[in-house]
Design a protein around this motif. Structure first.
Motif, PDB file in Angstrom:
ATOM      1  N   LEU A  78      21.170   6.961   0.197  1.00  0.00           N
ATOM      2  CA  LEU A  78      20.034   6.557  -0.612  1.00  0.00           C
ATOM      3  C   LEU A  78      20.488   6.032  -1.956  1.00  0.00           C
ATOM      4  O   LEU A  78      21.498   6.489  -2.488  1.00  0.00           O
ATOM      5  N   THR A  79      19.738   5.083  -2.476  1.00  0.00           N
ATOM      6  CA  THR A  79      19.897   4.621  -3.843  1.00  0.00           C
ATOM      7  C   THR A  79      18.518   4.692  -4.487  1.00  0.00           C
ATOM      8  O   THR A  79      17.505   4.802  -3.786  1.00  0.00           O
ATOM      9  N   VAL A  80      18.488   4.591  -5.799  1.00  0.00           N
ATOM     10  CA  VAL A  80      17.204   4.622  -6.493  1.00  0.00           C
ATOM     11  C   VAL A  80      16.338   3.450  -6.020  1.00  0.00           C
ATOM     12  O   VAL A  80      15.137   3.591  -5.798  1.00  0.00           O
ATOM     13  N   GLU A  81      16.956   2.281  -5.824  1.00  0.00           N
ATOM     14  CA  GLU A  81      16.226   1.103  -5.382  1.00  0.00           C
ATOM     15  C   GLU A  81      15.676   1.287  -3.971  1.00  0.00           C
ATOM     16  O   GLU A  81      14.538   0.915  -3.677  1.00  0.00           O
ATOM     17  N   LEU A  82      16.492   1.861  -3.083  1.00  0.00           N
ATOM     18  CA  LEU A  82      16.048   2.088  -1.710  1.00  0.00           C
ATOM     19  C   LEU A  82      14.894   3.085  -1.667  1.00  0.00           C
ATOM     20  O   LEU A  82      13.936   2.904  -0.912  1.00  0.00           O
ATOM     21  N   VAL A  83      14.963   4.123  -2.480  1.00  0.00           N
ATOM     22  CA  VAL A  83      13.875   5.101  -2.545  1.00  0.00           C
ATOM     23  C   VAL A  83      12.592   4.422  -3.016  1.00  0.00           C
ATOM     24  O   VAL A  83      11.512   4.654  -2.466  1.00  0.00           O
ATOM     25  N   ALA A  84      12.709   3.532  -4.023  1.00  0.00           N
ATOM     26  CA  ALA A  84      11.529   2.812  -4.517  1.00  0.00           C
ATOM     27  C   ALA A  84      10.946   1.920  -3.428  1.00  0.00           C
ATOM     28  O   ALA A  84       9.720   1.853  -3.258  1.00  0.00           O
ATOM     29  N   GLU A  85      11.805   1.231  -2.663  1.00  0.00           N
ATOM     30  CA  GLU A  85      11.330   0.394  -1.554  1.00  0.00           C
ATOM     31  C   GLU A  85      10.622   1.244  -0.497  1.00  0.00           C
ATOM     32  O   GLU A  85       9.569   0.855   0.016  1.00  0.00           O
ATOM     33  N   MET A  86      11.193   2.380  -0.158  1.00  0.00           N
ATOM     34  CA  MET A  86      10.597   3.265   0.847  1.00  0.00           C
ATOM     35  C   MET A  86       9.245   3.787   0.363  1.00  0.00           C
ATOM     36  O   MET A  86       8.296   3.862   1.138  1.00  0.00           O
ATOM     37  N   ARG A  87       9.150   4.117  -0.916  1.00  0.00           N
ATOM     38  CA  ARG A  87       7.889   4.602  -1.477  1.00  0.00           C
ATOM     39  C   ARG A  87       6.827   3.502  -1.444  1.00  0.00           C
ATOM     40  O   ARG A  87       5.672   3.735  -1.098  1.00  0.00           O
ATOM     41  N   ASP A  88       7.230   2.254  -1.793  1.00  0.00           N
ATOM     42  CA  ASP A  88       6.290   1.124  -1.753  1.00  0.00           C
ATOM     43  C   ASP A  88       5.802   0.861  -0.341  1.00  0.00           C
ATOM     44  O   ASP A  88       4.617   0.607  -0.113  1.00  0.00           O
ATOM     45  N   LYS A  89       6.722   0.924   0.637  1.00  0.00           N
ATOM     46  CA  LYS A  89       6.339   0.687   2.026  1.00  0.00           C
ATOM     47  C   LYS A  89       5.388   1.781   2.515  1.00  0.00           C
ATOM     48  O   LYS A  89       4.387   1.494   3.178  1.00  0.00           O
ATOM     49  N   ALA A  90       5.682   3.023   2.162  1.00  0.00           N
ATOM     50  CA  ALA A  90       4.810   4.123   2.569  1.00  0.00           C
ATOM     51  C   ALA A  90       3.422   3.966   1.950  1.00  0.00           C
ATOM     52  O   ALA A  90       2.406   4.202   2.616  1.00  0.00           O
ATOM     53  N   THR A  91       3.367   3.528   0.701  1.00  0.00           N
ATOM     54  CA  THR A  91       2.080   3.323   0.042  1.00  0.00           C
ATOM     55  C   THR A  91       1.300   2.212   0.717  1.00  0.00           C
ATOM     56  O   THR A  91       0.102   2.348   0.986  1.00  0.00           O
ATOM     57  N   SER A  92       1.972   1.100   1.021  1.00  0.00           N
ATOM     58  CA  SER A  92       1.271  -0.015   1.676  1.00  0.00           C
ATOM     59  C   SER A  92       0.835   0.370   3.093  1.00  0.00           C
ATOM     60  O   SER A  92      -0.259   0.000   3.524  1.00  0.00           O
ATOM     61  N   ASP A  93       1.661   1.128   3.810  1.00  0.00           N
ATOM     62  CA  ASP A  93       1.275   1.591   5.148  1.00  0.00           C
ATOM     63  C   ASP A  93       0.054   2.508   5.073  1.00  0.00           C
ATOM     64  O   ASP A  93      -0.853   2.418   5.900  1.00  0.00           O
ATOM     65  N   TYR A  94       0.028   3.367   4.066  1.00  0.00           N
ATOM     66  CA  TYR A  94      -1.106   4.270   3.892  1.00  0.00           C
ATOM     67  C   TYR A  94      -2.371   3.485   3.568  1.00  0.00           C
ATOM     68  O   TYR A  94      -3.444   3.754   4.133  1.00  0.00           O
ATOM     69  N   GLN A  95      -2.254   2.498   2.684  1.00  0.00           N
ATOM     70  CA  GLN A  95      -3.416   1.672   2.332  1.00  0.00           C
ATOM     71  C   GLN A  95      -3.922   0.907   3.551  1.00  0.00           C
ATOM     72  O   GLN A  95      -5.129   0.792   3.770  1.00  0.00           O
ATOM     73  N   GLU A  96      -3.013   0.389   4.355  1.00  0.00           N
ATOM     74  CA  GLU A  96      -3.388  -0.329   5.576  1.00  0.00           C
ATOM     75  C   GLU A  96      -4.106   0.609   6.548  1.00  0.00           C
ATOM     76  O   GLU A  96      -5.110   0.240   7.158  1.00  0.00           O
ATOM     77  N   MET A  97      -3.597   1.820   6.675  1.00  0.00           N
ATOM     78  CA  MET A  97      -4.228   2.793   7.567  1.00  0.00           C
ATOM     79  C   MET A  97      -5.639   3.122   7.079  1.00  0.00           C
ATOM     80  O   MET A  97      -6.571   3.196   7.870  1.00  0.00           O
ATOM     81  N   LYS A  98      -5.791   3.293   5.776  1.00  0.00           N
ATOM     82  CA  LYS A  98      -7.110   3.584   5.232  1.00  0.00           C
ATOM     83  C   LYS A  98      -8.068   2.425   5.481  1.00  0.00           C
ATOM     84  O   LYS A  98      -9.232   2.626   5.820  1.00  0.00           O
ATOM     85  N   ARG A  99      -7.582   1.191   5.329  1.00  0.00           N
ATOM     86  CA  ARG A  99      -8.426   0.013   5.596  1.00  0.00           C
ATOM     87  C   ARG A  99      -8.839  -0.030   7.063  1.00  0.00           C
ATOM     88  O   ARG A  99      -9.991  -0.310   7.378  1.00  0.00           O
ATOM     89  N   ASN A 100      -7.923   0.236   7.950  1.00  0.00           N
ATOM     90  CA  ASN A 100      -8.226   0.199   9.386  1.00  0.00           C
ATOM     91  C   ASN A 100      -9.180   1.315   9.792  1.00  0.00           C
ATOM     92  O   ASN A 100      -9.999   1.131  10.676  1.00  0.00           O
ATOM     93  N   ASN A 101      -9.056   2.468   9.166  1.00  0.00           N
ATOM     94  CA  ASN A 101      -9.935   3.591   9.513  1.00  0.00           C
ATOM     95  C   ASN A 101     -11.306   3.472   8.876  1.00  0.00           C
ATOM     96  O   ASN A 101     -12.235   4.136   9.309  1.00  0.00           O
ATOM     97  N   SER A 102     -11.456   2.642   7.868  1.00  0.00           N
ATOM     98  CA  SER A 102     -12.749   2.543   7.196  1.00  0.00           C
ATOM     99  C   SER A 102     -13.667   1.508   7.844  1.00  0.00           C
ATOM    100  O   SER A 102     -14.819   1.387   7.475  1.00  0.00           O
TER     101      SER A 102
END
Length: 165
Positions: A103-127
């Motif tokens: 892991l690097t700080v940059e990779l952790v930030a990318e993983m966090r951004d992807k998880a956030t966007s995946d969560y937002q997409e899931m919320k949009r699909n479920n709504s």
């Protein structure tokens, strides 16, 4: 009880030993980026981190989960397993820990951004409305659930060959 815990990498592992292993492999900055715990950011020291984690159960569980699934890279469990605390979980016989995830700080930030966007997409699909006039029309159940990033072929329509081989 010991027989039930033999396949858990946390069994018998002291908190100080776990934190030492994590700090030796990663550093304070990466642990803070990944876990967002101030004990890894503001004047980090082993004594302060261990003291905080001993007193704060939710933070200790977060570190134990990180240790299991990022550092030891154990396989993810079922929903029932995730209801248990990390030290109470078990793994099948023969499953051994793998090399830690780099892991690097940059990779952790990318993983966090992807998880956030995946969560937002899931919320949009479920709504979306599921019934009535506003229900989106799809071709079939398979097309509705198919992941766009998956390279798997569609299931075979031949009942004698369901795997499509």
């Amino acid at each position: 009880m010991i027989e039930l815990q033999q396949n858990n990498p946390l069994h018998g592992l002291k908190l100080e030993t776990m934190v030492t292993e994590l700090i030796d492999f990663y550093d304070w900055k990466i642990l803070y980026a990944a876990l967002r715990l101030e004990c890894f950011h503001t004047n980090p020291s082993m004594e302060a981190a261990v003291k905080f984690l001993k007193k704060t159960e939710w933070a200790r569980e977060r570190v134990e989960n990180f240790y299991l699934y990022r550092f030891k890279r154990m396989p993810k469990g079922s929903a029932a397993q995730f209801e248990l605390k990390p030290r109470e979980r078990g793994f099948f016989d023969g499953i051994m820990p793998r090399k830690p995830q780099e892991l690097t700080v940059e990779l952790v930030a990318e993983m966090r951004d992807k998880a956030t966007s995946d969560y937002q997409e899931m919320k949009r699909n479920n709504s979306r409305p599921k019934y009535g006039k506003d229900k989106p029309r799809t071709q079939d159940a398979y097309a509705q659930n198919k992941r766009s990033s998956s390279n798997r072929p569609a299931p075979s329509q031949d009942p004698k060959n369901p795997w499509g081989n």
